[in-house]
Motif scaffolding. Structure first.
Motif, PDB file in Angstrom:
ATOM      1  N   GLY A   8       0.779  -1.228   0.000  1.00 15.78           N
ATOM      2  CA  GLY A   8       0.000   0.000   0.000  1.00 15.78           C
ATOM      3  C   GLY A   8       0.816   1.286   0.000  1.00 15.78           C
ATOM      4  O   GLY A   8       0.246   2.366   0.083  1.00 15.78           O
ATOM      5  N   ARG A   9       2.133   1.181  -0.090  1.00 17.77           N
ATOM      6  CA  ARG A   9       2.994   2.365  -0.088  1.00 17.77           C
ATOM      7  C   ARG A   9       3.656   2.524  -1.442  1.00 17.77           C
ATOM      8  O   ARG A   9       4.067   1.535  -2.051  1.00 17.77           O
ATOM      9  N   PRO A  10       3.828   3.757  -1.897  1.00 17.43           N
ATOM     10  CA  PRO A  10       4.574   3.970  -3.135  1.00 17.43           C
ATOM     11  C   PRO A  10       6.046   3.597  -2.940  1.00 17.43           C
ATOM     12  O   PRO A  10       6.662   3.988  -1.949  1.00 17.43           O
ATOM     13  N   VAL A  11       6.552   2.799  -3.879  1.00 16.61           N
ATOM     14  CA  VAL A  11       7.959   2.392  -3.844  1.00 16.61           C
ATOM     15  C   VAL A  11       8.550   2.528  -5.241  1.00 16.61           C
ATOM     16  O   VAL A  11       7.835   2.737  -6.215  1.00 16.61           O
ATOM     17  N   LEU A  12       9.835   2.380  -5.296  1.00 21.02           N
ATOM     18  CA  LEU A  12      10.542   2.309  -6.566  1.00 21.02           C
ATOM     19  C   LEU A  12      11.280   0.977  -6.597  1.00 21.02           C
ATOM     20  O   LEU A  12      12.107   0.707  -5.713  1.00 21.02           O
ATOM     21  N   TRP A  13      10.929   0.139  -7.577  1.00 18.76           N
ATOM     22  CA  TRP A  13      11.667  -1.099  -7.801  1.00 18.76           C
ATOM     23  C   TRP A  13      12.988  -0.670  -8.420  1.00 18.76           C
ATOM     24  O   TRP A  13      13.004   0.035  -9.420  1.00 18.76           O
ATOM     25  N   CYS A  14      14.083  -1.076  -7.836  1.00 19.38           N
ATOM     26  CA  CYS A  14      15.373  -0.473  -8.130  1.00 19.38           C
ATOM     27  C   CYS A  14      16.335  -1.473  -8.774  1.00 19.38           C
ATOM     28  O   CYS A  14      16.507  -2.586  -8.270  1.00 19.38           O
ATOM     29  N   TRP A  15      16.962  -1.051  -9.871  1.00 24.07           N
ATOM     30  CA  TRP A  15      18.011  -1.854 -10.509  1.00 24.07           C
ATOM     31  C   TRP A  15      19.258  -1.007 -10.637  1.00 24.07           C
ATOM     32  O   TRP A  15      19.220   0.117 -11.136  1.00 24.07           O
ATOM     33  N   LEU A  16      20.387  -1.560 -10.192  1.00 28.46           N
ATOM     34  CA  LEU A  16      21.683  -0.910 -10.285  1.00 28.46           C
ATOM     35  C   LEU A  16      22.573  -1.759 -11.176  1.00 28.46           C
ATOM     36  O   LEU A  16      22.593  -3.000 -11.042  1.00 28.46           O
ATOM     37  N   GLU A  17      23.286  -1.115 -12.076  1.00 29.02           N
ATOM     38  CA  GLU A  17      24.207  -1.812 -12.970  1.00 29.02           C
ATOM     39  C   GLU A  17      25.026  -2.834 -12.172  1.00 29.02           C
ATOM     40  O   GLU A  17      25.582  -2.515 -11.128  1.00 29.02           O
ATOM     41  N   GLY A  18      25.060  -4.044 -12.690  1.00 26.51           N
ATOM     42  CA  GLY A  18      25.754  -5.135 -12.015  1.00 26.51           C
ATOM     43  C   GLY A  18      24.797  -6.111 -11.360  1.00 26.51           C
ATOM     44  O   GLY A  18      25.137  -7.272 -11.152  1.00 26.51           O
ATOM     45  N   ASP A  19      23.574  -5.643 -11.026  1.00 25.95           N
ATOM     46  CA  ASP A  19      22.557  -6.542 -10.471  1.00 25.95           C
ATOM     47  C   ASP A  19      22.037  -7.439 -11.591  1.00 25.95           C
ATOM     48  O   ASP A  19      21.815  -6.961 -12.709  1.00 25.95           O
ATOM     49  N   PRO A  20      21.813  -8.724 -11.322  1.00 24.21           N
ATOM     50  CA  PRO A  20      21.311  -9.601 -12.376  1.00 24.21           C
ATOM     51  C   PRO A  20      19.855  -9.318 -12.750  1.00 24.21           C
ATOM     52  O   PRO A  20      19.435  -9.595 -13.866  1.00 24.21           O
ATOM     53  N   ASP A  21      19.085  -8.774 -11.817  1.00 22.75           N
ATOM     54  CA  ASP A  21      17.663  -8.508 -12.030  1.00 22.75           C
ATOM     55  C   ASP A  21      17.247  -7.450 -11.013  1.00 22.75           C
ATOM     56  O   ASP A  21      18.043  -7.012 -10.192  1.00 22.75           O
ATOM     57  N   ILE A  22      15.989  -7.075 -11.049  1.00 22.10           N
ATOM     58  CA  ILE A  22      15.472  -6.150 -10.036  1.00 22.10           C
ATOM     59  C   ILE A  22      15.325  -6.949  -8.745  1.00 22.10           C
ATOM     60  O   ILE A  22      14.465  -7.828  -8.642  1.00 22.10           O
ATOM     61  N   GLY A  23      16.155  -6.655  -7.793  1.00 21.96           N
ATOM     62  CA  GLY A  23      16.139  -7.383  -6.535  1.00 21.96           C
ATOM     63  C   GLY A  23      16.034  -6.463  -5.329  1.00 21.96           C
ATOM     64  O   GLY A  23      16.164  -6.907  -4.195  1.00 21.96           O
ATOM     65  N   TRP A  24      15.802  -5.186  -5.573  1.00 23.43           N
ATOM     66  CA  TRP A  24      15.765  -4.181  -4.520  1.00 23.43           C
ATOM     67  C   TRP A  24      14.562  -3.249  -4.723  1.00 23.43           C
ATOM     68  O   TRP A  24      14.051  -3.123  -5.826  1.00 23.43           O
ATOM     69  N   TYR A  25      14.173  -2.595  -3.672  1.00 22.82           N
ATOM     70  CA  TYR A  25      13.162  -1.544  -3.735  1.00 22.82           C
ATOM     71  C   TYR A  25      13.494  -0.524  -2.659  1.00 22.82           C
ATOM     72  O   TYR A  25      14.300  -0.787  -1.748  1.00 22.82           O
ATOM     73  N   HIS A  26      12.906   0.634  -2.769  1.00 22.93           N
ATOM     74  CA  HIS A  26      12.974   1.606  -1.681  1.00 22.93           C
ATOM     75  C   HIS A  26      11.728   2.457  -1.731  1.00 22.93           C
ATOM     76  O   HIS A  26      11.106   2.630  -2.777  1.00 22.93           O
ATOM     77  N   ARG A  27      11.326   2.924  -0.554  1.00 25.01           N
ATOM     78  CA  ARG A  27      10.202   3.840  -0.499  1.00 25.01           C
ATOM     79  C   ARG A  27      10.596   5.113  -1.239  1.00 25.01           C
ATOM     80  O   ARG A  27      11.758   5.514  -1.250  1.00 25.01           O
ATOM     81  N   VAL A  28       9.616   5.746  -1.858  1.00 24.10           N
ATOM     82  CA  VAL A  28       9.865   6.929  -2.670  1.00 24.10           C
ATOM     83  C   VAL A  28      10.580   8.002  -1.857  1.00 24.10           C
ATOM     84  O   VAL A  28      11.562   8.598  -2.332  1.00 24.10           O
ATOM     85  N   GLU A  29      10.141   8.226  -0.643  1.00 24.93           N
ATOM     86  CA  GLU A  29      10.704   9.315   0.158  1.00 24.93           C
ATOM     87  C   GLU A  29      12.068   8.984   0.766  1.00 24.93           C
ATOM     88  O   GLU A  29      12.745   9.867   1.286  1.00 24.93           O
TER      89      GLU A  29
END
Length: 116
Positions: A86-107
């Motif tokens: 129920g919270r806005p997040v950003l699914w996060c990919w950083l060069e070197g990661d094999p796939d999207i494996g991280w997220y963080h809250r927008v704020e």
């Protein structure tokens, strides 16, 4: 807004373009270093540098037009807007990661990254 599955599918579809971006970025860095040091490069001259720059920026714009947030290009950092619990997040990919494996809250931004 992307579900995690949608973000991963979008990322998979973009992966060839991201790989091209990374290669063009490396070529541009090497070409500029050669030109600055020696005035010549096996990768070309000023015209080739300008062409590589244009290709890098066009690829970044192409990615952004697909509702993917480009947060960096050296290294490449992409955020896919979504929602988790129920919270806005950003699914996060950083060069070197094999796939999207991280997220963080927008704020919280990048320092708030958490494993999915």
């Amino acid at each position: 807004m992307f579900t995690l599955d949608e973000a991963r599918r979008r990322f998979a579809a973009l992966r060839p373009r991201i790989d091209e971006l990374i290669t063009a970025r490396a070529d541009l860095a090497e070409l500029r270093a050669d030109l600055d040091a020696d005035g010549a490069s096996p990768l070309g001259g000023l015209a080739e540098a300008k062409a590589l720059e244009a290709r890098v920026y066009a690829t970044l714009e192409e990615i952004a037009e697909l509702d993917v947030q480009v947060k960096g290009y050296a290294p490449v950092l992409l955020d896919f807007p979504g929602e988790r619990d129920g919270r806005p997040v950003l699914w996060c990919w950083l060069e070197g990661d094999p796939d999207i494996g991280w997220y963080h809250r927008v704020e919280c931004g990048f320092p708030g990254r958490r494993r999915i």
